[in-house]
Design a protein around this motif. Structure first.
Motif, PDB file in Angstrom:
ATOM      1  N   SER A 144       0.813  -1.319   0.183  1.00  0.00           N
ATOM      2  CA  SER A 144      -0.157   0.174  -0.056  1.00  0.00           C
ATOM      3  C   SER A 144       0.843   1.086   0.059  1.00  0.00           C
ATOM      4  O   SER A 144       0.412   2.451  -0.116  1.00  0.00           O
ATOM      5  CB  SER A 144      -0.943  -0.125   1.155  1.00  0.00           C
ATOM      6  OG  SER A 144      -0.355   0.167   2.352  1.00  0.00           O
ATOM      7  N   CYS A 145       2.180   1.298   0.257  1.00  0.00           N
ATOM      8  CA  CYS A 145       3.102   2.381   0.044  1.00  0.00           C
ATOM      9  C   CYS A 145       2.893   2.969  -1.128  1.00  0.00           C
ATOM     10  O   CYS A 145       3.028   2.242  -2.177  1.00  0.00           O
ATOM     11  CB  CYS A 145       4.690   1.839   0.233  1.00  0.00           C
ATOM     12  SG  CYS A 145       5.683   3.240   0.028  1.00  0.00           S
ATOM     13  N   ASP A 146       2.690   4.533  -1.197  1.00  0.00           N
ATOM     14  CA  ASP A 146       2.578   5.214  -2.294  1.00  0.00           C
ATOM     15  C   ASP A 146       3.605   6.037  -2.627  1.00  0.00           C
ATOM     16  O   ASP A 146       3.688   7.100  -3.167  1.00  0.00           O
ATOM     17  CB  ASP A 146       1.295   6.132  -2.034  1.00  0.00           C
ATOM     18  CG  ASP A 146       1.322   7.148  -0.938  1.00  0.00           C
ATOM     19  OD1 ASP A 146       2.634   7.021  -0.421  1.00  0.00           O
ATOM     20  OD2 ASP A 146       0.297   7.848  -0.522  1.00  0.00           O
ATOM     21  N   ALA A 147       4.856   5.780  -2.075  1.00  0.00           N
ATOM     22  CA  ALA A 147       6.105   6.271  -2.321  1.00  0.00           C
ATOM     23  C   ALA A 147       6.226   7.827  -2.147  1.00  0.00           C
ATOM     24  O   ALA A 147       6.636   8.375  -2.712  1.00  0.00           O
ATOM     25  CB  ALA A 147       6.737   6.069  -3.718  1.00  0.00           C
ATOM     26  N   CYS A 148       5.704   8.131  -0.889  1.00  0.00           N
ATOM     27  CA  CYS A 148       5.620   9.559  -0.484  1.00  0.00           C
ATOM     28  C   CYS A 148       6.983   9.994   0.107  1.00  0.00           C
ATOM     29  O   CYS A 148       7.480  10.986   0.260  1.00  0.00           O
ATOM     30  CB  CYS A 148       4.770   9.841   0.482  1.00  0.00           C
ATOM     31  SG  CYS A 148       4.866   9.289   2.226  1.00  0.00           S
ATOM     32  N   PHE A 149       7.796   8.902   0.719  1.00  0.00           N
ATOM     33  CA  PHE A 149       9.128   9.072   1.199  1.00  0.00           C
ATOM     34  C   PHE A 149       9.220   9.768   2.450  1.00  0.00           C
ATOM     35  O   PHE A 149      10.347   9.920   2.765  1.00  0.00           O
ATOM     36  CB  PHE A 149      10.339   9.264   0.045  1.00  0.00           C
ATOM     37  CG  PHE A 149      10.101   8.351  -0.992  1.00  0.00           C
ATOM     38  CD1 PHE A 149      10.547   6.907  -0.866  1.00  0.00           C
ATOM     39  CD2 PHE A 149       9.986   9.001  -2.511  1.00  0.00           C
ATOM     40  CE1 PHE A 149      10.152   6.136  -1.853  1.00  0.00           C
ATOM     41  CE2 PHE A 149      10.045   7.720  -3.324  1.00  0.00           C
ATOM     42  CZ  PHE A 149      10.036   6.439  -3.078  1.00  0.00           C
ATOM     43  N   LEU A 150       8.288  10.067   3.085  1.00  0.00           N
ATOM     44  CA  LEU A 150       8.316  10.751   4.271  1.00  0.00           C
ATOM     45  C   LEU A 150       9.099   9.742   5.036  1.00  0.00           C
ATOM     46  O   LEU A 150       9.933  10.295   6.286  1.00  0.00           O
ATOM     47  CB  LEU A 150       6.852  10.811   4.903  1.00  0.00           C
ATOM     48  CG  LEU A 150       6.848  11.377   6.454  1.00  0.00           C
ATOM     49  CD1 LEU A 150       7.162  12.997   6.327  1.00  0.00           C
ATOM     50  CD2 LEU A 150       5.281  11.484   6.914  1.00  0.00           C
ATOM     51  N   CYS A 151       8.970   8.497   5.362  1.00  0.00           N
ATOM     52  CA  CYS A 151       9.736   7.573   6.123  1.00  0.00           C
ATOM     53  C   CYS A 151      11.134   7.777   5.825  1.00  0.00           C
ATOM     54  O   CYS A 151      12.000   7.659   6.892  1.00  0.00           O
ATOM     55  CB  CYS A 151       9.173   6.170   6.176  1.00  0.00           C
ATOM     56  SG  CYS A 151       9.274   5.339   4.643  1.00  0.00           S
ATOM     57  N   VAL A 152      11.449   7.773   4.679  1.00  0.00           N
ATOM     58  CA  VAL A 152      13.000   7.822   4.262  1.00  0.00           C
ATOM     59  C   VAL A 152      13.592   9.312   4.719  1.00  0.00           C
ATOM     60  O   VAL A 152      14.694   9.151   5.411  1.00  0.00           O
ATOM     61  CB  VAL A 152      13.117   7.825   2.754  1.00  0.00           C
ATOM     62  CG1 VAL A 152      14.568   7.927   2.453  1.00  0.00           C
ATOM     63  CG2 VAL A 152      12.500   6.327   2.317  1.00  0.00           C
TER      64      VAL A 152
END
Ligand code: SF4
Length: 44
Positions: free
Chosen positions: A21-29
């Motif tokens: 379900s990850c939408d590649a917003c990259f907040l976690c990165v």
């Protein structure tokens, strides 16, 4: 909500993972660069 049955196989062993379900917003990165990284193709 993340689903452990949909976890990406590249996720490290253990209870923390990225699922499909990850939408590649990259907040976690941005927030935890020592714990999370972008996939090789950049889609999650
Ligand atoms: S990139 Fe965004 S949607 Fe994907 S796991 Fe990280 S915070 Fe969640």
């Amino acid at each position: 909500m993340p689903n452990k049955n949909d976890r990406w196989p590249e996720s490290a062993p253990g209870k923390w993972y990225v699922d499909q379900s990850c939408d590649a917003c990259f907040l976690c990165v941005d927030e935890a660069p020592r714990n999370v990284r972008e996939s090789a193709e950049g889609e999650y």
